[in-house]
Design a protein around this motif. Structure first.
Motif, PDB file in Angstrom:
ATOM      1  N   ALA A 189      50.741  38.093  37.071  1.00  0.00           N
ATOM      2  CA  ALA A 189      50.112  39.292  36.501  1.00  0.00           C
ATOM      3  C   ALA A 189      48.597  39.102  36.406  1.00  0.00           C
ATOM      4  O   ALA A 189      47.821  40.042  36.664  1.00  0.00           O
ATOM      5  N   LEU A 190      48.174  37.887  36.041  1.00  0.00           N
ATOM      6  CA  LEU A 190      46.743  37.618  35.904  1.00  0.00           C
ATOM      7  C   LEU A 190      46.049  37.705  37.270  1.00  0.00           C
ATOM      8  O   LEU A 190      44.954  38.294  37.393  1.00  0.00           O
ATOM      9  N   LYS A 191      46.676  37.162  38.298  1.00  0.00           N
ATOM     10  CA  LYS A 191      46.098  37.229  39.661  1.00  0.00           C
ATOM     11  C   LYS A 191      45.938  38.684  40.094  1.00  0.00           C
ATOM     12  O   LYS A 191      44.927  39.052  40.694  1.00  0.00           O
ATOM     13  N   GLU A 192      46.939  39.481  39.764  1.00  0.00           N
ATOM     14  CA  GLU A 192      46.915  40.903  40.117  1.00  0.00           C
ATOM     15  C   GLU A 192      45.719  41.589  39.436  1.00  0.00           C
ATOM     16  O   GLU A 192      44.958  42.331  40.075  1.00  0.00           O
ATOM     17  N   LEU A 193      45.549  41.300  38.124  1.00  0.00           N
ATOM     18  CA  LEU A 193      44.425  41.901  37.393  1.00  0.00           C
ATOM     19  C   LEU A 193      43.094  41.429  37.959  1.00  0.00           C
ATOM     20  O   LEU A 193      42.146  42.220  38.089  1.00  0.00           O
ATOM     21  N   LEU A 194      43.012  40.151  38.312  1.00  0.00           N
ATOM     22  CA  LEU A 194      41.766  39.610  38.871  1.00  0.00           C
ATOM     23  C   LEU A 194      41.429  40.287  40.194  1.00  0.00           C
ATOM     24  O   LEU A 194      40.273  40.642  40.450  1.00  0.00           O
ATOM     25  N   SER A 195      42.435  40.501  41.020  1.00  0.00           N
ATOM     26  CA  SER A 195      42.149  41.107  42.328  1.00  0.00           C
ATOM     27  C   SER A 195      41.731  42.567  42.150  1.00  0.00           C
ATOM     28  O   SER A 195      40.876  43.059  42.887  1.00  0.00           O
ATOM     29  N   ALA A 197      40.109  43.652  39.474  1.00  0.00           N
ATOM     30  CA  ALA A 197      38.771  43.605  38.874  1.00  0.00           C
ATOM     31  C   ALA A 197      37.717  43.278  39.936  1.00  0.00           C
ATOM     32  O   ALA A 197      36.626  43.849  39.938  1.00  0.00           O
ATOM     33  N   GLU A 198      38.082  42.376  40.868  1.00  0.00           N
ATOM     34  CA  GLU A 198      37.126  41.965  41.910  1.00  0.00           C
ATOM     35  C   GLU A 198      36.996  43.018  42.995  1.00  0.00           C
ATOM     36  O   GLU A 198      35.965  43.142  43.633  1.00  0.00           O
ATOM     37  N   GLY A 199      38.026  43.768  43.181  1.00  0.00           N
ATOM     38  CA  GLY A 199      38.085  44.675  44.332  1.00  0.00           C
ATOM     39  C   GLY A 199      37.385  45.998  44.082  1.00  0.00           C
ATOM     40  O   GLY A 199      36.575  46.146  43.157  1.00  0.00           O
ATOM     41  N   PHE A 200      37.730  46.950  44.893  1.00  0.00           N
ATOM     42  CA  PHE A 200      37.121  48.264  44.907  1.00  0.00           C
ATOM     43  C   PHE A 200      37.227  48.955  43.540  1.00  0.00           C
ATOM     44  O   PHE A 200      36.336  49.650  43.098  1.00  0.00           O
ATOM     45  N   LEU A 201      38.332  48.698  42.812  1.00  0.00           N
ATOM     46  CA  LEU A 201      38.582  49.399  41.553  1.00  0.00           C
ATOM     47  C   LEU A 201      37.666  48.917  40.418  1.00  0.00           C
ATOM     48  O   LEU A 201      37.362  49.673  39.506  1.00  0.00           O
ATOM     49  N   TYR A 298      36.984  39.875  30.998  1.00  0.00           N
ATOM     50  CA  TYR A 298      36.728  39.448  32.387  1.00  0.00           C
ATOM     51  C   TYR A 298      35.245  39.483  32.693  1.00  0.00           C
ATOM     52  O   TYR A 298      34.546  40.450  32.373  1.00  0.00           O
ATOM     53  N   LEU A 299      34.766  38.409  33.330  1.00  0.00           N
ATOM     54  CA  LEU A 299      33.383  38.375  33.814  1.00  0.00           C
ATOM     55  C   LEU A 299      33.428  38.199  35.324  1.00  0.00           C
ATOM     56  O   LEU A 299      34.337  37.534  35.838  1.00  0.00           O
ATOM     57  N   PRO A 300      32.459  38.790  36.028  1.00  0.00           N
ATOM     58  CA  PRO A 300      32.449  38.601  37.482  1.00  0.00           C
ATOM     59  C   PRO A 300      32.502  37.109  37.808  1.00  0.00           C
ATOM     60  O   PRO A 300      31.946  36.295  37.066  1.00  0.00           O
ATOM     61  N   GLU A 301      33.187  36.785  38.896  1.00  0.00           N
ATOM     62  CA  GLU A 301      33.361  35.390  39.344  1.00  0.00           C
ATOM     63  C   GLU A 301      34.455  34.654  38.565  1.00  0.00           C
ATOM     64  O   GLU A 301      34.729  33.493  38.846  1.00  0.00           O
ATOM     65  N   ASP A 302      35.051  35.305  37.559  1.00  0.00           N
ATOM     66  CA  ASP A 302      36.118  34.627  36.797  1.00  0.00           C
ATOM     67  C   ASP A 302      37.316  34.283  37.680  1.00  0.00           C
ATOM     68  O   ASP A 302      37.638  35.011  38.631  1.00  0.00           O
ATOM     69  N   SER A 304      41.528  32.521  37.141  1.00  0.00           N
ATOM     70  CA  SER A 304      42.534  32.362  36.090  1.00  0.00           C
ATOM     71  C   SER A 304      42.123  31.227  35.162  1.00  0.00           C
ATOM     72  O   SER A 304      42.222  31.334  33.928  1.00  0.00           O
ATOM     73  N   GLU A 305      41.638  30.135  35.762  1.00  0.00           N
ATOM     74  CA  GLU A 305      41.316  28.938  34.983  1.00  0.00           C
ATOM     75  C   GLU A 305      40.135  29.193  34.030  1.00  0.00           C
ATOM     76  O   GLU A 305      40.176  28.814  32.856  1.00  0.00           O
ATOM     77  N   THR A 306      39.070  29.855  34.549  1.00  0.00           N
ATOM     78  CA  THR A 306      37.892  30.064  33.691  1.00  0.00           C
ATOM     79  C   THR A 306      38.241  31.012  32.540  1.00  0.00           C
ATOM     80  O   THR A 306      37.812  30.803  31.410  1.00  0.00           O
ATOM     81  N   LEU A 307      39.024  32.034  32.836  1.00  0.00           N
ATOM     82  CA  LEU A 307      39.438  32.980  31.791  1.00  0.00           C
ATOM     83  C   LEU A 307      40.258  32.273  30.718  1.00  0.00           C
ATOM     84  O   LEU A 307      40.004  32.424  29.512  1.00  0.00           O
ATOM     85  N   LEU A 308      41.263  31.513  31.184  1.00  0.00           N
ATOM     86  CA  LEU A 308      42.141  30.801  30.250  1.00  0.00           C
ATOM     87  C   LEU A 308      41.338  29.807  29.412  1.00  0.00           C
ATOM     88  O   LEU A 308      41.550  29.679  28.198  1.00  0.00           O
ATOM     89  N   ALA A 309      40.382  29.132  30.068  1.00  0.00           N
ATOM     90  CA  ALA A 309      39.592  28.125  29.358  1.00  0.00           C
ATOM     91  C   ALA A 309      38.756  28.786  28.260  1.00  0.00           C
ATOM     92  O   ALA A 309      38.673  28.289  27.131  1.00  0.00           O
TER      93      ALA A 309
END
Ligand SMILES: Nc1nc2c(ncn2[C@@H]2O[C@H](COP(=O)(O)OP(=O)(O)OP(=O)(O)O)[C@@H](O)[C@H]2O)c(=O)[nH]1
Length: 329
Positions: A189-195, A197-201, A298-302, A304-309
Motif C-alpha cells: 500500500a505504501l509503494k502504491e501511495l509513493l508512486s 505521489a511521485e507521478g502525474f497525480l 510525504y516529502l519529495p524524494e521520500d 518507504s524507508e525514509t518515511l518510516l524512519a
C-alpha cells in the motif's frame, strides 16, 4: 400357340409358390411339387388329408378361423401368416393367399403360399438392431450422467479452490490476531501511495506509527491472553475511528502503522489527536491503556524507508516526552 394342358399341369407342379387345392370338406385334392418338396413328403401322401393338418397346431386355428372362414364368406383372402409342419420336425412360416374355385355347391379352394423365412430373419435383425440402438442410447445416457456428475464435482472443487486461494491471499496479507493488514500488505500500500505521489497525480499523504504505552506490564500483570484482547480491541477502534480511505496495519507486537491518503499534515494531526483521545477515554477492561503516535507527511524524494524512519523518530520523541501524545516529524 396355346400351351398344352400337360404343360400347364407341369408348370403348376413347379410353380415358384407352394400350391394346394382343398375340397369343400377341407381335404386336400392336389398338392404341387414345390409344396411337397418343402414339406418333405411325396405328393401322394399329402392328398386326401385334412388341409389344416399341413400346418402347426397354432396355425390351424388361424387357418380355420381366418383363411377358410374368409374364403367361404367373401371368396378370397390375402396374406394370412401360417406355419407349415415339415417332415424333419421343423416349421416353415408361409404367407398364404387363397381363392374359391368352382361353384357354391361344389366349392374348392386354391391356396398359394410363399415362405417368409427372409422376412422373419429381417424382422429378427431389425429387432436386434433396435435393441442394440437402445443399449447404445442407454450407455450414452449413462456416460452423459457420469459426465454431468464429474462436471458438478469439478465445479465444486473449483469453487473450493477459489475459496482457498482467496483465503490464502487474505491470510498472506493480514495479521491473524487482529485481522488488520500485516506488514507485507502495508509495504504494498505504501509503494502504491509513493508512486501516486511521485507521478502525474502528485497526491500528498501522511503516515503515522502508533504504539501502546507500557504494554509489557499489561501482559505481565494480566497475562498474554488479556494482552491479545487489548490488541484486538485496539484494532477494532482503529478501524471504526479512521476514515474509509485511511489504512491501518499491525506491523509489530503492539505497533501499528496508519496511512492517510490525500491528507495534509494538519488534517492528519487533527484526526490522529482525536483518535488518541478516543483511545484514552475508551472503557478498557481490565486496565486502561494509552498510545503514542508519530506522524509525518510525504516529502519529495521520500522512499518507504525514509518515511518510516521519520515516523519512527517522531514516535520515539512522543515516548520520550512522556507518552500518550502525538508528535509531528
Ligand atoms: N499479548 C501480546 N503481547 C505482545 C504481542 N506482541 C508483543 N507483545 C508484547 O508487547 C510488549 C512490548 O513491550 P515493550 O517493547 O517493552 O514496550 P512497552 O512495555 O509497551 O513500553 P513502551 O512501548 O516503551 O511504552 C512485550 O511484553 C511483548 O511481549 C502479542 O501479539 N500479544
Amino acid at each position: 400357340m396355346n400351351p398344352r394342358p400337360a404343360d400347364i399341369a407341369r408348370w403348376w407342379q413347379f410353380a415358384p409358390s407352394g400350391q394346394v387345392v382343398v375340397d369343400g370338406k377341407g381335404y386336400t385334392v392336389l398338392v404341387n411339387h414345390t409344396l411337397s418338396d418343402w414339406l418333405g413328403f411325396p405328393s401322394e401322401q399329402l392328398v386326401n388329408r385334412l388341409a389344416s393338418e399341413l400346418f402347426t397346431c397354432e396355425s390351424r386355428m388361424v387357418y380355420q378361423g381366418v383363411l377358410a372362414y374368409r374364403v367361404a364368406d367373401v371368396g378370397s383372402v390375402s396374406e394370412v401368416h401360417l406355419s407349415l409342419n415339415l417332415s424333419n420336425g421343423d416349421t416353415l412360416p408361409v404367407l398364404c393367399s387363397a381363392r374359391r374355385l368352382g361353384d357354391q355347391k361344389d366349392p374348392q379352394i386354391l391356396i398359394s403360399m410363399q415362405p417368409i423365412v427372409r422376412k422373419d430373419q429381417l424382422e429378427r435383425e431389425l429387432l436386434e438392431a433396435r435393441q442394440a440402438a437402445q443399449t447404445a442410447l442407454e450407455e450414452k445416457e449413462a456416460v452423459i450422467t457420469e459426465l454431468e456428475s464429474m462436471r458438478t464435482t469439478l465445479k465444486s472443487h473449483n469453487e473450493e479452490l477459489q475459496r482457498l486461494t482467496m483465503r490464502l491471499g487474505h491470510e498472506a496479507k493480514s495479521d491473524p490476531l487482529t485481522g488488520l493488514p500485516n506488514r507485507r500488505h502495508l509495504d504494498v500500500a505504501l509503494k502504491e501511495l509513493l508512486s501516486r505521489a511521485e507521478g502525474f497525480l502528485s497526491e500528498g499523504f501522511c503516515m503515522a506509527l502508533l504504539d501502546i504505552d507500557h504494554f509489557k506490564p499489561v501482559n505481565d500483570e494480566y497475562g498474554h491472553a488479556v494482552g491479545d484482547q487489548v490488541l484486538q480491541q485496539l484494532a477494532k477502534l482503529l478501524s471504526s475511528k479512521l476514515r474509509g480511505q485511511d489504512f491501518a496495519a499491525r506491523i509489530g507486537g503492539e505497533e501499528f502503522a496508519l496511512l492517510m491518503p490525500k491528507t495534509a499534515i494538519d488534517e492528519a494531526s487533527n484526526a490522529l489527536e482525536r483518535l488518541r483521545q478516543a483511545i484514552e477515554v475508551y472503557h478498557w477492561q481490565p486496565v486502561p491503556i494509552t498510545v503514542s503516535l508519530g506522524v509525518t507527511s510525504y516529502l519529495p524524494e521520500d522512499t518507504s524507508e525514509t518515511l518510516l524512519a521519520r515516523a519512527d523518530r517522531a514516535l520515539y520523541t512522543a515516548k520520550r516526552e512522556g507518552r500518550n501524545r502525538l508528535v509531528n516529524g
